[in-house]
Design a protein around this motif. Structure first.
Motif, PDB file in Angstrom:
ATOM      1  N   GLU A 278       0.835  -1.209   0.000  1.00 59.93           N
ATOM      2  CA  GLU A 278       0.000   0.000   0.000  1.00 59.93           C
ATOM      3  C   GLU A 278       0.870   1.260   0.000  1.00 59.93           C
ATOM      4  OE1 GLU A 278      -3.299   2.305   2.777  1.00 59.93           O
ATOM      5  OE2 GLU A 278      -2.535   0.365   3.434  1.00 59.93           O
ATOM      6  N   TYR A 279       2.003   1.222   0.732  1.00 58.69           N
ATOM      7  CA  TYR A 279       2.899   2.389   0.779  1.00 58.69           C
ATOM      8  C   TYR A 279       3.369   2.747  -0.623  1.00 58.69           C
ATOM      9  CZ  TYR A 279       6.765   5.514   1.852  1.00 58.69           C
ATOM     10  OH  TYR A 279       7.595   6.595   1.890  1.00 58.69           O
ATOM     11  N   PHE A 280       3.831   1.760  -1.384  1.00 57.87           N
ATOM     12  CA  PHE A 280       4.359   2.019  -2.729  1.00 57.87           C
ATOM     13  C   PHE A 280       3.248   2.466  -3.677  1.00 57.87           C
ATOM     14  CE2 PHE A 280       7.618  -0.605  -0.808  1.00 57.87           C
ATOM     15  CZ  PHE A 280       8.776   0.053  -1.203  1.00 57.87           C
ATOM     16  N   ASN A 281       2.061   1.904  -3.491  1.00 53.72           N
ATOM     17  CA  ASN A 281       0.919   2.325  -4.323  1.00 53.72           C
ATOM     18  C   ASN A 281       0.606   3.799  -4.104  1.00 53.72           C
ATOM     19  OD1 ASN A 281       0.648  -0.195  -5.409  1.00 53.72           O
ATOM     20  ND2 ASN A 281      -1.002  -0.835  -4.049  1.00 53.72           N
ATOM     21  N   LYS A 282       0.799   4.265  -2.863  1.00 58.38           N
ATOM     22  CA  LYS A 282       0.485   5.661  -2.555  1.00 58.38           C
ATOM     23  C   LYS A 282       1.661   6.589  -2.872  1.00 58.38           C
ATOM     24  CE  LYS A 282      -3.290   4.993   0.612  1.00 58.38           C
ATOM     25  NZ  LYS A 282      -3.995   5.475   1.788  1.00 58.38           N
ATOM     26  N   PHE A 283       2.872   6.039  -2.884  1.00 56.88           N
ATOM     27  CA  PHE A 283       4.049   6.863  -3.167  1.00 56.88           C
ATOM     28  C   PHE A 283       4.101   7.262  -4.640  1.00 56.88           C
ATOM     29  CE2 PHE A 283       8.418   7.892  -4.146  1.00 56.88           C
ATOM     30  CZ  PHE A 283       8.883   8.533  -3.007  1.00 56.88           C
ATOM     31  N   ALA A 290       4.491   1.721  -9.510  1.00 55.88           N
ATOM     32  CA  ALA A 290       4.359   1.231  -8.128  1.00 55.88           C
ATOM     33  C   ALA A 290       4.428  -0.294  -8.090  1.00 55.88           C
ATOM     34  CB  ALA A 290       3.033   1.712  -7.519  1.00 55.88           C
ATOM     35  N   ALA A 291       3.697  -0.945  -9.006  1.00 55.18           N
ATOM     36  CA  ALA A 291       3.656  -2.416  -9.043  1.00 55.18           C
ATOM     37  C   ALA A 291       5.027  -2.976  -9.408  1.00 55.18           C
ATOM     38  CB  ALA A 291       2.603  -2.881 -10.053  1.00 55.18           C
ATOM     39  N   ALA A 292       5.723  -2.331 -10.363  1.00 56.86           N
ATOM     40  CA  ALA A 292       7.034  -2.821 -10.804  1.00 56.86           C
ATOM     41  C   ALA A 292       8.078  -2.681  -9.690  1.00 56.86           C
ATOM     42  CB  ALA A 292       7.481  -2.061 -12.049  1.00 56.86           C
ATOM     43  N   VAL A 293       8.065  -1.531  -8.996  1.00 56.74           N
ATOM     44  CA  VAL A 293       9.017  -1.310  -7.897  1.00 56.74           C
ATOM     45  C   VAL A 293       8.758  -2.305  -6.776  1.00 56.74           C
ATOM     46  CG1 VAL A 293       9.752   0.302  -6.086  1.00 56.74           C
ATOM     47  CG2 VAL A 293       9.421   1.130  -8.423  1.00 56.74           C
ATOM     48  N   PHE A 294       7.487  -2.460  -6.398  1.00 56.72           N
ATOM     49  CA  PHE A 294       7.177  -3.367  -5.292  1.00 56.72           C
ATOM     50  C   PHE A 294       7.521  -4.812  -5.653  1.00 56.72           C
ATOM     51  CE2 PHE A 294       4.368  -6.120  -2.774  1.00 56.72           C
ATOM     52  CZ  PHE A 294       4.828  -5.772  -1.515  1.00 56.72           C
ATOM     53  N   LYS A 295       7.297  -5.191  -6.895  1.00 61.29           N
ATOM     54  CA  LYS A 295       7.623  -6.558  -7.340  1.00 61.29           C
ATOM     55  C   LYS A 295       9.124  -6.805  -7.174  1.00 61.29           C
ATOM     56  CE  LYS A 295       6.879  -9.753 -11.218  1.00 61.29           C
ATOM     57  NZ  LYS A 295       8.233 -10.136 -11.596  1.00 61.29           N
ATOM     58  N   HIS A 296       9.938  -5.814  -7.557  1.00 67.37           N
ATOM     59  CA  HIS A 296      11.386  -5.959  -7.401  1.00 67.37           C
ATOM     60  C   HIS A 296      11.765  -6.089  -5.923  1.00 67.37           C
ATOM     61  CE1 HIS A 296      15.674  -5.520  -8.079  1.00 67.37           C
ATOM     62  NE2 HIS A 296      15.693  -4.590  -7.146  1.00 67.37           N
ATOM     63  N   TYR A 312      12.487   3.473   5.544  1.00 65.59           N
ATOM     64  CA  TYR A 312      13.235   2.661   4.583  1.00 65.59           C
ATOM     65  C   TYR A 312      12.469   2.567   3.267  1.00 65.59           C
ATOM     66  CZ  TYR A 312      16.332   1.261   8.375  1.00 65.59           C
ATOM     67  OH  TYR A 312      17.233   1.280   9.406  1.00 65.59           O
ATOM     68  N   CYS A 313      11.144   2.463   3.368  1.00 66.65           N
ATOM     69  CA  CYS A 313      10.322   2.433   2.143  1.00 66.65           C
ATOM     70  C   CYS A 313      10.557   3.704   1.329  1.00 66.65           C
ATOM     71  CB  CYS A 313       8.838   2.302   2.490  1.00 66.65           C
ATOM     72  SG  CYS A 313       8.384   0.685   3.138  1.00 66.65           S
ATOM     73  N   PHE A 323      14.494   3.657 -12.032  1.00 65.06           N
ATOM     74  CA  PHE A 323      14.745   2.467 -12.861  1.00 65.06           C
ATOM     75  C   PHE A 323      13.491   2.022 -13.608  1.00 65.06           C
ATOM     76  CE2 PHE A 323      18.336   2.216 -10.015  1.00 65.06           C
ATOM     77  CZ  PHE A 323      19.349   1.797 -10.851  1.00 65.06           C
ATOM     78  N   PHE A 324      12.341   2.404 -13.076  1.00 68.78           N
ATOM     79  CA  PHE A 324      11.092   1.939 -13.678  1.00 68.78           C
ATOM     80  C   PHE A 324      10.312   3.077 -14.332  1.00 68.78           C
ATOM     81  CE2 PHE A 324      12.372  -0.967 -10.364  1.00 68.78           C
ATOM     82  CZ  PHE A 324      12.240  -2.196 -10.983  1.00 68.78           C
ATOM     83  N   THR A 325      10.916   4.290 -14.298  1.00 74.20           N
ATOM     84  CA  THR A 325      10.245   5.431 -14.949  1.00 74.20           C
ATOM     85  C   THR A 325      11.072   5.994 -16.098  1.00 74.20           C
ATOM     86  OG1 THR A 325      11.207   6.880 -13.266  1.00 74.20           O
ATOM     87  CG2 THR A 325       8.944   6.158 -12.899  1.00 74.20           C
ATOM     88  N   GLN A 326      12.386   5.732 -16.089  1.00 74.34           N
ATOM     89  CA  GLN A 326      13.247   6.256 -17.159  1.00 74.34           C
ATOM     90  C   GLN A 326      13.628   5.130 -18.110  1.00 74.34           C
ATOM     91  OE1 GLN A 326      16.531   8.118 -15.141  1.00 74.34           O
ATOM     92  NE2 GLN A 326      15.200   9.484 -13.968  1.00 74.34           N
TER      93      GLN A 326
END
Length: 765
Positions: A278-283, A290-296, A312-313, A323-326
């Protein structure tokens, strides 16, 4: 008794004031300021409701002293506490339940005080902000007519005697002369004090002088006294008895509250399970990112374990996001180790701020020297004098690394500086070792740091080892120039020397801890040749009795993966649980003897272990799983593994709860002619006569069984004929142990009479 909801209606003049107060608090708390590392937008403003991610708060406080580095301190407990919560042994508490009597540990007729604890960065202040916002918008605590929230950091600016009236007016001046009306109904008041650990004055609730000395007694809101006396008197219900008080603190200051009149204790565990996602979804606004970062993060044990803590999040999201936006970033270079992660965190700062300064290398060298001094002295707050000492000047560039905090001391307001997180300070301290032109005595410096036993240099040393890796160094060298080859070589030599020197020294807990730390250095260095040279031929690894975190298990898995064959891996009593087995799973099949006793791996852990046993390349001959809370639910997984495994000869399942149904299922595999089991331990497994026939029938067909341990179960004389039949027909059997069962003296005689029936046969009853 819960606080009554039927409080008297507010007079109209107080209603208007309440409305104004709620509106003021709503405006103050509706937005969340989030630090970024961008030059144009150093702080982003978000709506609190859009960004707030729920935290897991538990309704008691753990009393273990935090002596370890904060990054390491809590990760290991998460699986255990989550399991307890699932078993209903641990109660989760919502922020709107902090004053409910069902969570109260003591009854007080004069009001409620609640204490919420949590490590740095876990979200205490943001949680307080959400509580105030939810009250102001009418979502929680309708029985409180007025809420007053204070930060101890702000209270530090008050350096004179004051009364509660003026304290409230200092922060909420619009209450004017109307506070006297509020004192008449203390039950309708909630006072919040955030950050006890930041308060400059020590409040000792065990000090009885506060109750007897007139200058310390504060029983009237109009009474002039120190701020600490007001806080003490509110919490102890001596001032405005009937009001409620909420205090937050880091665990380090929690001992101050031991003697306080606290009725509800709670601790913020941080993010558990889906709360991390949920943190990454909101960040990230872009949910695909968000899904790609959290999966990694989820696929990387080291990074995922860090995710219990929002701070830390934040570092993870800032470092991994690009890495997932550029499109020009290569996906295969996404950070895998903590050093690589922090390298990209600093890289992003340099990329955004680097043009502001001629020589970023020189500034980072000085900043790193200051950071290193701080790590060695356990110092995290720096003053202008520190900056001057290291020839640093406040600048836009420097503000990318240091946060400015306002502090007022002795009536003089000054700015102090701190790194956004202790781990960032430790990384910059490590980085400076590679920015010095002459490595000089770096080996000596690292050895001295390694010899410190209080953990202050643990993460620093991991970062130094990690920065010897090209993957970690490359992004930084783009802005800071090449790291000296000599420094990198000396660091690698030092790691090699430490691993080789520590391999044979695991007799003591300190020795085991140091070996584990050197494995972390190997992991962070990602130097395969170095690892193979130092641990490739290791035959025995023992960490028995050392508490291992999921991160430790992931590192251990990495090291074992580089070894040829481990003859014996001893992890008994290491508290690794199912999560640890999950991290170790991919390499366990390489071990010939696997000692995992007393680890609470549970049935779910056995499911993971059975996959290792089914591996066609499995070398496991001895598997010790005593004392792991196993039940009949894991029997099917064991049967599946034993049906295909051809290497296992020793299976120790003592001190579990397999029960009759579990052993009946297990008998199916033991009956298999290809089963090679020679030693079977079922001591103290709640077995009765009900399973005896099945077990004996299976073992009578087994041509390899030599040792059978069935002691401390509940077999009676009813099982004697079957057990005699087993002893007489199983020609390979050398010892059957049956002590501690419920045989009569006649039953015991019948079994003991078979002692020596064959040469070397032992029967103990």
């Amino acid at each position: 008794m819960d606080i009554a909801h039927g409080l008297s209606e507010l007079p109209s003049n107080l209603k208007d004031l309440q409305q104004k107060h709620k509106e003021t608090l709503r405006v103050q708390t509706e937005t969340l300021r989030v630090n970024t590392i961008l030059i144009k937008e150093k702080v982003k403003i978000f709506q609190l409701v859009d960004r707030y991610a729920e935290l897991t708060v538990i309704s008691n406080v753990r009393d273990r002293t935090l002596v370890e580095h904060e990054l390491l301190a809590r990760g290991r407990d998460h699986e255990e506490w989550r399991e307890k919560h699932l078993r209903k042994e641990l109660e989760k508490i919502r922020t709107d339940q902090l004053f409910q009597s069902s969570f109260s540990q003591g009854k007080s007729k004069s009001g409620n005080s609640a204490a919420v604890s949590g490590v740095p960065g876990i979200g205490k202040t943001t949680m307080v902000q959400k509580i105030v916002y939810d009250w102001a918008t009418g979502k929680i605590y309708p029985h409180f007519q007025f809420v007053f929230s204070f930060k101890f950091r702000d209270l530090n600016t008050i350096n004179c005697r004051i009364n509660l009236r003026n304290l409230i007016l200092f922060f909420y001046p619009y209450f004017g002369n109307i506070l006297g009306e509020l004192w008449k109904n203390p039950k309708g008041l909630l006072f919040i004090f955030d950050g006890l650990d930041e308060f400059k004055d020590r409040i000792d609730f065990a000090d009885n002088r506060r109750n007897t000395e007139p200058q310390s007694m504060c029983i009237d809101p109009e009474c002039w006294c120190e701020v600490s006396d007001i806080v003490y008197s509110l919490i102890q219900h001596k001032l405005l008895p009937g009001c409620s008080v909420l205090v937050t603190s880091r665990p380090t200051a929690l001992h101050l509250l031991e003697k306080a009149e606290i009725s509800v204790w709670a601790e913020i565990l941080g993010f558990v399970g889906d709360e991390r996602k949920e943190y990454f979804n909101k960040f990230f606004e872009d949910q695909t990112v968000a899904a790609a970062v959290f999966k990694h993060v989820e696929e990387n044990e080291i990074l995922y374990t860090m995710c219990y803590n929002p701070s830390y999040c934040w570092i993870l999201a800032l470092s991994l996001g690009p890495f997932f936006t550029q499109r020009d970033r290569e996906r295969q270079q996404v950070p895998k180790t903590i050093t690589q992660l922090y390298s990209y965190y600093i890289y992003n700062i340099l990329k955004n701020h680097g043009r502001e300064i001629e020589n970023p290398r020189d500034v980072l060298l000085k900043l790193g020297e200051m950071a290193y001094t701080g790590v060695s002295k356990k110092k995290i707050v720096f003053r202008n004098g520190d900056l001057i000492e290291y020839s640093l000047q406040p600048s836009q560039f420097l503000s990318g690394f240091l946060m400015e905090l306002l502090e007022r001391d002795d009536s003089v307001q000054s700015v102090v500086y701190t790194f956004p997180h202790l781990t960032i300070q430790e990384f910059v301290a490590a980085l400076t070792q590679f920015l010095t032109p002459d490595p000089g005595e770096i080996g000596k410096l690292l050895s001295e740091a390694h010899s410190e036993e209080d953990g202050r240099f643990e993460i620093f040393l991991r970062f130094v080892a990690g920065l010897s890796s090209p993957q970690s160094a490359r992004p930084l060298e783009e802005f800071l120039g090449k790291f000296p080859h000599q420094t990198t070589c000396r660091v690698i030599d030092w790691v090699k020397e430490k691993v080789e020197g520590q391999i044979g020294d695991t007799q003591t807990e300190t020795g085991k801890r140091k070996l584990l730390n050197t494995f972390h250095y190997l992991f962070e260095s990602q130097n395969k040749a170095l690892a193979e040279n130092t641990v490739g031929s290791v035959k025995t690894l023992s960490f028995r009795g050392l508490r291992l975190t999921p991160i430790d298990c992931a590192v251990l898995s990495h090291v074992i993966g580089l070894c040829d064959t481990i003859k014996h891996l001893d992890l008994q009593q290491c508290h690794i649980q199912c999560e640890g087995i999950q991290r170790l799973g991919p390499v366990l099949h390489k071990c010939q003897e696997l000692s995992l006793g007393a680890n609470k791996v549970g049935d779910s852990g056995v499911k993971l272990l059975s996959a290792a046993l089914r591996n066609p390349e499995c070398k496991i001959q001895k598997l010790h799983l005593w004392g792991n809370a196993l039940t009949d639910s894991c029997a099917e997984d064991l049967v599946s593994a034993l049906s295909t495994n051809r290497s296992l000869i020793d299976l120790n399942l003592d001190h579990n709860k397999l029960g009759d149904s579990g052993v009946k299922r297990l008998s199916v595999a033991l009956r298999n002619p290809d089963c090679k089991i020679q030693t079977l331990g079922l001591y103290k497994n709640a077995l009765t006569d009900s399973c005896a026939e099945d077990l004996v029938s299976a073992l009578c067909t087994n041509q390899s069984l030599r040792f059978l341990y069935l002691g401390s179960n509940s077999f009676t004389d009813q099982s004697v004929p079957a057990l005699r039949h087993l002893i007489l027909t199983c020609r390979s059997l050398e010892w059957i142990e049956l002590e501690g069962n419920q045989f009569s003296s006649n039953g015991r005689r019948q079994l003991e009479s078979l002692q020596g029936f064959r040469l070397g046969l032992r029967v103990t009853v």
